[in-house]
Design a protein around this motif. Structure first.
Motif, PDB file in Angstrom:
ATOM      1  N   TYR A 136       0.830  -1.208   0.000  1.00 21.99           N
ATOM      2  CA  TYR A 136       0.000   0.000   0.000  1.00 21.99           C
ATOM      3  C   TYR A 136       0.865   1.260   0.000  1.00 21.99           C
ATOM      4  N   TYR A 137       2.011   1.181   0.674  1.00 21.03           N
ATOM      5  CA  TYR A 137       2.880   2.346   0.784  1.00 21.03           C
ATOM      6  C   TYR A 137       4.121   2.220  -0.097  1.00 21.03           C
ATOM      7  N   PHE A 138       4.289   1.067  -0.729  1.00 18.85           N
ATOM      8  CA  PHE A 138       5.539   0.799  -1.442  1.00 18.85           C
ATOM      9  C   PHE A 138       5.669   1.636  -2.709  1.00 18.85           C
ATOM     10  N   ARG A 139       6.900   2.148  -2.950  1.00 22.51           N
ATOM     11  CA  ARG A 139       7.236   2.827  -4.200  1.00 22.51           C
ATOM     12  C   ARG A 139       8.688   2.509  -4.535  1.00 22.51           C
ATOM     13  N   ALA A 140       8.916   1.878  -5.661  1.00 23.24           N
ATOM     14  CA  ALA A 140      10.288   1.575  -6.084  1.00 23.24           C
ATOM     15  C   ALA A 140      11.007   2.866  -6.453  1.00 23.24           C
ATOM     16  N   SER A 141      12.246   2.982  -6.015  1.00 19.28           N
ATOM     17  CA  SER A 141      13.026   4.178  -6.314  1.00 19.28           C
ATOM     18  C   SER A 141      14.296   3.873  -7.090  1.00 19.28           C
ATOM     19  N   GLY A 142      14.637   2.592  -7.235  1.00 20.30           N
ATOM     20  CA  GLY A 142      15.763   2.185  -8.050  1.00 20.30           C
ATOM     21  C   GLY A 142      17.084   2.811  -7.637  1.00 20.30           C
ATOM     22  N   ALA A 143      18.025   2.807  -8.569  1.00 19.22           N
ATOM     23  CA  ALA A 143      19.344   3.378  -8.303  1.00 19.22           C
ATOM     24  C   ALA A 143      19.296   4.876  -7.991  1.00 19.22           C
ATOM     25  N   PRO A 144      18.403   5.674  -8.623  1.00 23.93           N
ATOM     26  CA  PRO A 144      18.370   7.106  -8.287  1.00 23.93           C
ATOM     27  C   PRO A 144      17.943   7.392  -6.858  1.00 23.93           C
ATOM     28  N   GLY A 145      17.283   6.424  -6.183  1.00 26.38           N
ATOM     29  CA  GLY A 145      16.806   6.665  -4.837  1.00 26.38           C
ATOM     30  C   GLY A 145      15.622   7.607  -4.778  1.00 26.38           C
ATOM     31  N   ASN A 146      14.958   7.796  -5.918  1.00 28.51           N
ATOM     32  CA  ASN A 146      13.841   8.732  -6.028  1.00 28.51           C
ATOM     33  C   ASN A 146      12.849   8.165  -7.038  1.00 28.51           C
ATOM     34  N   PRO A 147      11.593   7.930  -6.652  1.00 23.94           N
ATOM     35  CA  PRO A 147      10.631   7.341  -7.592  1.00 23.94           C
ATOM     36  C   PRO A 147      10.421   8.160  -8.860  1.00 23.94           C
ATOM     37  N   GLY A 148      10.552   9.498  -8.777  1.00 22.10           N
ATOM     38  CA  GLY A 148      10.302  10.345  -9.942  1.00 22.10           C
ATOM     39  C   GLY A 148      11.274  10.107 -11.089  1.00 22.10           C
ATOM     40  N   PRO A 149      12.591  10.343 -10.889  1.00 22.02           N
ATOM     41  CA  PRO A 149      13.559  10.061 -11.957  1.00 22.02           C
ATOM     42  C   PRO A 149      13.573   8.594 -12.373  1.00 22.02           C
ATOM     43  N   PHE A 150      13.330   7.695 -11.412  1.00 21.66           N
ATOM     44  CA  PHE A 150      13.303   6.277 -11.748  1.00 21.66           C
ATOM     45  C   PHE A 150      12.137   5.978 -12.683  1.00 21.66           C
ATOM     46  N   ALA A 151      10.970   6.573 -12.418  1.00 21.98           N
ATOM     47  CA  ALA A 151       9.806   6.372 -13.287  1.00 21.98           C
ATOM     48  C   ALA A 151      10.052   6.953 -14.677  1.00 21.98           C
ATOM     49  N   THR A 152      10.691   8.111 -14.748  1.00 22.89           N
ATOM     50  CA  THR A 152      11.025   8.709 -16.043  1.00 22.89           C
ATOM     51  C   THR A 152      11.952   7.796 -16.826  1.00 22.89           C
ATOM     52  N   THR A 153      12.941   7.238 -16.128  1.00 21.66           N
ATOM     53  CA  THR A 153      13.857   6.278 -16.741  1.00 21.66           C
ATOM     54  C   THR A 153      13.086   5.085 -17.297  1.00 21.66           C
ATOM     55  N   CYS A 154      12.192   4.522 -16.496  1.00 25.81           N
ATOM     56  CA  CYS A 154      11.403   3.355 -16.928  1.00 25.81           C
ATOM     57  C   CYS A 154      10.561   3.683 -18.149  1.00 25.81           C
ATOM     58  N   ALA A 155       9.916   4.856 -18.153  1.00 24.72           N
ATOM     59  CA  ALA A 155       9.035   5.230 -19.259  1.00 24.72           C
ATOM     60  C   ALA A 155       9.810   5.380 -20.562  1.00 24.72           C
ATOM     61  N   LEU A 156      11.005   5.952 -20.502  1.00 23.05           N
ATOM     62  CA  LEU A 156      11.773   6.156 -21.737  1.00 23.05           C
ATOM     63  C   LEU A 156      12.420   4.857 -22.212  1.00 23.05           C
ATOM     64  N   LEU A 157      12.802   3.979 -21.286  1.00 21.75           N
ATOM     65  CA  LEU A 157      13.273   2.656 -21.699  1.00 21.75           C
ATOM     66  C   LEU A 157      12.131   1.861 -22.324  1.00 21.75           C
ATOM     67  N   LEU A 158      10.938   1.985 -21.761  1.00 22.54           N
ATOM     68  CA  LEU A 158       9.751   1.358 -22.341  1.00 22.54           C
ATOM     69  C   LEU A 158       9.535   1.856 -23.769  1.00 22.54           C
ATOM     70  N   THR A 159       9.694   3.149 -23.978  1.00 21.28           N
ATOM     71  CA  THR A 159       9.529   3.741 -25.308  1.00 21.28           C
ATOM     72  C   THR A 159      10.438   3.089 -26.332  1.00 21.28           C
ATOM     73  N   VAL A 160      11.730   3.030 -26.028  1.00 21.07           N
ATOM     74  CA  VAL A 160      12.704   2.504 -26.991  1.00 21.07           C
ATOM     75  C   VAL A 160      12.480   1.022 -27.243  1.00 21.07           C
ATOM     76  N   CYS A 161      12.184   0.261 -26.194  1.00 24.21           N
ATOM     77  CA  CYS A 161      11.963  -1.177 -26.358  1.00 24.21           C
ATOM     78  C   CYS A 161      10.709  -1.460 -27.184  1.00 24.21           C
ATOM     79  N   LEU A 162       9.658  -0.684 -26.969  1.00 21.92           N
ATOM     80  CA  LEU A 162       8.451  -0.844 -27.778  1.00 21.92           C
ATOM     81  C   LEU A 162       8.717  -0.513 -29.245  1.00 21.92           C
ATOM     82  N   MET A 163       9.473   0.549 -29.485  1.00 21.97           N
ATOM     83  CA  MET A 163       9.794   0.919 -30.858  1.00 21.97           C
ATOM     84  C   MET A 163      10.610  -0.178 -31.530  1.00 21.97           C
ATOM     85  N   ALA A 164      11.524  -0.788 -30.780  1.00 18.85           N
ATOM     86  CA  ALA A 164      12.319  -1.894 -31.324  1.00 18.85           C
ATOM     87  C   ALA A 164      11.439  -3.083 -31.660  1.00 18.85           C
TER      88      ALA A 164
END
Length: 414
Positions: free
Chosen positions: A140-168
């Motif tokens: 309920y309270y969990f939020r992955a923060s990854g290597a940046p230690g911040n959910p915001g930049p980590f989510a941006t990273t995930c979204a743009l990696l998703l973009t490139v992989c989908l395009m591929a």
């Protein structure tokens, strides 16, 4: 020529692989690439007659940097503004970075970017799942923060990696390669869901729609049974965890709306964002042209929120890109920030019907979608990972947007 090809291909794979595993390591690698490219340009080893697309984007980056300097000049007593002179240097590196990346032919550039992104997608999923496995009963309270230690930049990273992989995946003709990139796409989507970043949840729907229906291959992709089975299997195996986090995060949002509506409040994050928007608007009215600068804006935020909701709210930004720009730098900063979005948007529209430029158009539009969503209730630019991702991936997008003739001329000049 060969050394340039090897250098660019290896660096591209390293860069986007590191994006998934290393957090700010990506920013360091991009900064190093900008410095390397700038030194080559000064030494006369990068030569070109830039096309209008490149010139206008380079000018937009320069204007954004100049806007930061203007915040410093117009608020000389505010020491908190001085870091802008260094933080925004990356944005004047667009041209040399573009010229270096353009030494690689488009097919090699696409392949290197996509391989790196697939590795990066595995990285973000690994980070997110490890972090969740350490706290499986706190969903309920969990939020992955990854290597940046911040959910915001980590989510941006995930979204743009998703973009490139989908395009591929969309452009892949080989079944095995397509399956690999579909799996990588689902991994990036899973990690994005686990960040709990409600701002970017719409990207899970918008990015696939944008990529599939603008790529020109929508009917072909949707007819591929292998693609459907791969996506379905990955959803059944991996998505329940991500879906649970997504469900709880959206449930919290609806609870907040039910509790206080869209009124300013200190009791929940939605009410706090409404309060910050209100304060940013009031601050903008006090200094509409050049803004208040960082330190004065922070002081105004604290005093305004205290008067508005009875509690001091203190954040590093106003949780909206336009509001933050308005408070920090006024109309000048707003104009500079919008130029970073509107210039690439214009060139995407200009080249929308050219099949040879379609990959670049879709990539740039995807970047604008992610950053536009970020800007609605979070930070758009102003974080090292956000800035590095925007500058580097936008440079890649403009290389892929440029005509084949221009690319060939650059390679000859090198």
């Amino acid at each position: 020529m060969l050394s340039n090809d090897r250098l660019n291909r290896s660096y591209m794979v390293l860069l986007y692989g590191a994006l998934g595993f290393g957090g700010s390591l990506y920013s360091v690698l991009v900064t190093s690439a900008v410095i390397f490219s700038a030194l080559k340009l000064v030494a006369g080893r990068l030569r070109d007659e830039p096309a209008p697309e490149i010139v206008t984007m380079a000018v937009a980056g320069l204007a954004y940097y100049a806007s930061g300097l203007l915040i410093i000049v117009t608020n000389p007593g505010d020491a908190g503004n001085y870091p802008l002179a260094v933080e925004r240097l990356l944005f004047i590196g667009f041209l040399p970075l573009y010229l270096q990346i353009a030494l690689l032919n488009k097919e090699q550039l696409r392949e290197s970017l996509e391989i790196g992104a697939a590795i990066g997608a595995a990285g973000v999923a690994t980070w997110a799942l490890i972090q969740w496995s350490l706290r499986p009963y706190e969903t309920y309270y969990f939020r992955a923060s990854g290597a940046p230690g911040n959910p915001g930049p980590f989510a941006t990273t995930c979204a743009l990696l998703l973009t490139v992989c989908l395009m591929a995946a969309v452009r892949s003709a080989k079944t095995r390669r397509r399956a690999i990139f579909l799996v990588a796409s689902v991994l990036a989507a899973l990690a994005l869901m686990l960040t709990g970043m409600r701002t970017l949840y719409p990207a899970l729907l918008l990015l696939p729609l944008l990529i599939i229906f603008l790529s020109g291959d929508a009917k072909t992709l949707l007819r591929r049974r292998g693609a459907v089975w791969t996506i379905g299997t990955m959803i059944l195996v991996l998505m329940p965890v991500g879906g649970l986090v997504l469900y709880w995060r959206l449930s919290q949002l609806f609870q907040m709306i039910d509790l206080s509506g869209f009124a300013p409040s200190a009791t929940n994050s939605l009410g706090q964002r409404i309060a910050l928007l209100t304060c940013a608007y009031e601050g903008f009215l006090e200094s509409p042209l050049f803004g208040m600068g960082r330190a004065d804006a922070y002081e105004f935020m604290a005093a305004c929120s205290r008067n508005l909701v009875g509690e001091t709210l203190q954040f590093s930004h106003f949780h909206n890109a336009l509001a933050t720009a308005a408070a920090f730098g006024g109309l000048v900063e707003i104009s500079a920030m919008l130029a970073m979005l509107l210039v690439p948007l214009y060139w995407c529209w200009h080249h929308r019907q050219d099949p040879a430029r379609r990959y670049g158009v879709v990539l740039i539009l995807s970047i604008l979608t992610v950053y536009g969503l970020n800007g609605t209730s979070n930070l758009m630019l102003g974080h090292d990972i956000h800035d590095a991702l925007f500058v580097h991936l936008m440079a890649v997008g403009f290389v892929l947007l440029a005509g084949e003739t221009a690319t060939a001329r650059r390679r000859q000049a090198a």
